[in-house]
Write a protein that holds these residues in place. Structure first.
Motif, PDB file in Angstrom:
ATOM      1  N   LEU A  30       0.845  -1.193   0.000  1.00 37.02           N
ATOM      2  CA  LEU A  30       0.000   0.000   0.000  1.00 37.02           C
ATOM      3  C   LEU A  30       0.877   1.238   0.000  1.00 37.02           C
ATOM      4  O   LEU A  30       1.776   1.381   0.836  1.00 37.02           O
ATOM      5  N   SER A  32       0.715   5.224   0.578  1.00 36.26           N
ATOM      6  CA  SER A  32      -0.120   6.267   1.170  1.00 36.26           C
ATOM      7  C   SER A  32       0.594   7.599   1.024  1.00 36.26           C
ATOM      8  O   SER A  32       1.729   7.760   1.484  1.00 36.26           O
ATOM      9  N   MET A  98       3.571  -1.484   3.635  1.00 34.98           N
ATOM     10  CA  MET A  98       3.063  -0.133   3.428  1.00 34.98           C
ATOM     11  C   MET A  98       4.226   0.838   3.350  1.00 34.98           C
ATOM     12  O   MET A  98       5.174   0.747   4.141  1.00 34.98           O
ATOM     13  N   GLY A 108       0.229   5.568   8.625  1.00 39.15           N
ATOM     14  CA  GLY A 108       0.771   4.233   8.832  1.00 39.15           C
ATOM     15  C   GLY A 108       1.147   3.982  10.282  1.00 39.15           C
ATOM     16  O   GLY A 108       0.887   2.898  10.833  1.00 39.15           O
ATOM     17  N   LEU A 119      -0.054  -4.575   9.498  1.00 39.19           N
ATOM     18  CA  LEU A 119       1.137  -4.251   8.720  1.00 39.19           C
ATOM     19  C   LEU A 119       2.312  -5.131   9.155  1.00 39.19           C
ATOM     20  O   LEU A 119       2.609  -5.240  10.342  1.00 39.19           O
TER      21      LEU A 119
END
Length: 282
Positions: A30, A32, A98, A108, A119
């Motif tokens: 992911l 972000s 992430m 996060g 995570l």
């Protein structure tokens, strides 16, 4: 460079509907973003990761295509962390990877605390998180963010943009980038994202109460690997750079250097992709 198809999705979450995109194959990663960045911010980075990872990008609630049920309701860092957990529950079978940048890095870190085990590894690149700093630095960081918000309130984006550039050590006239990048013009949608980011999400950051000792404990209990990261050319006085170093000190580790400055993932996507693969073992 091989190309893969991008798939668009929507996900209903409490208070919002999230837009997210997936591309590639392999472990879920992911991305972000910082600031006003939505799922399209990494258009040049994602294809360079999709041969190794299933790359997930998304619009934070309130940005672009991620609509709010009640636009007047304040957004919190907890909201953002919960969104990440729900999003990863849709796309990952176990702990995910992430990479968060600035605001995304702070999200996060909150996810690590609120949702242990979601995570497996978090790369936290220059998190905008004043509480990571000692008391004096924390107060300076909050005051600087509040000043940007005040400039926006009084003069709109025209006054806020120079203040943001100073805050992050960005010099648009001299900062370099890789060649051949996709243009990112200041469209009406992007302007609206900036307005939401400064007007609403700055408040989420400046009122954040998460303390680093709680974060370190949560990461240890969940077995989450946190990798603090800095931009190679970010000025050492920039608060988000100092936040990354403070996080590294709390974790008793060294910060990893990424290409460029605070927004290096967008300015140097080729080099950033290689560092991400090296750090994540791809």
């Amino acid at each position: 460079m091989p190309t893969t198809a991008t798939t668009l999705h929507t996900l209903s979450v409490p208070g919002a509907t999230l837009h997210y995109q997936t591309e590639g194959r392999g472990p879920v990663l992911l991305l972000s973003q910082s600031g006003e960045g939505d799922a399209d911010r990494t258009v040049d980075l994602v294809p360079r990761l999709a041969d190794t990872f299933t790359v997930v990008t998304y619009d934070r609630r309130g940005l672009s295509r991620s609509t709010l049920d009640d636009p007047a309701r304040p957004v919190t860092m907890a909201d953002h962390a919960d969104d990440v957990a729900r999003l990863l529950a849709e796309v990952a079978d176990g702990p995910a990877l992430m990479a968060g940048f600035s605001m995304g890095a702070a999200i996060g870190l909150h996810t690590v605390v609120r949702h242990p085990g979601v995570l497996g590894t978090l790369i936290a690149h220059e998190p905008v998180m004043p509480n990571l700093l000692p008391e004096a630095g924390r107060a300076e960081h909050v005051a600087e963010l509040s000043a940007i918000q005040a400039a926006f309130t009084s003069g709109g984006l025209a006054e806020a943009f120079p203040a943001i550039a100073r805050h992050l050590g960005i010099d648009p006239a001299h900062d370099t980038t890789e060649e051949g990048l996709t243009p990112q013009p200041l469209t009406p949608r992007r302007k609206a994202n900036f307005e939401y980011f400064i007007g609403t999400e700055f408040t989420a950051v400046t009122t954040d109460e998460l303390r680093p000792e709680r974060l370190v404990r949560a990461a240890g209990r969940a077995g989450t690997r946190i990798v603090p990261a800095t931009g190679r050319t970010t000025r050492r006085t920039v608060h988000t750079y100092r936040c990354a170093l403070a996080l590294a000190a709390q974790l008793n580790t060294e910060a990893v250097q990424f290409p460029g400055g605070h927004n290096g993932n967008a300015a140097f996507p080729r080099a950033t992709a290689q560092v991400l693969k090296d750090v994540l073992g791809g």
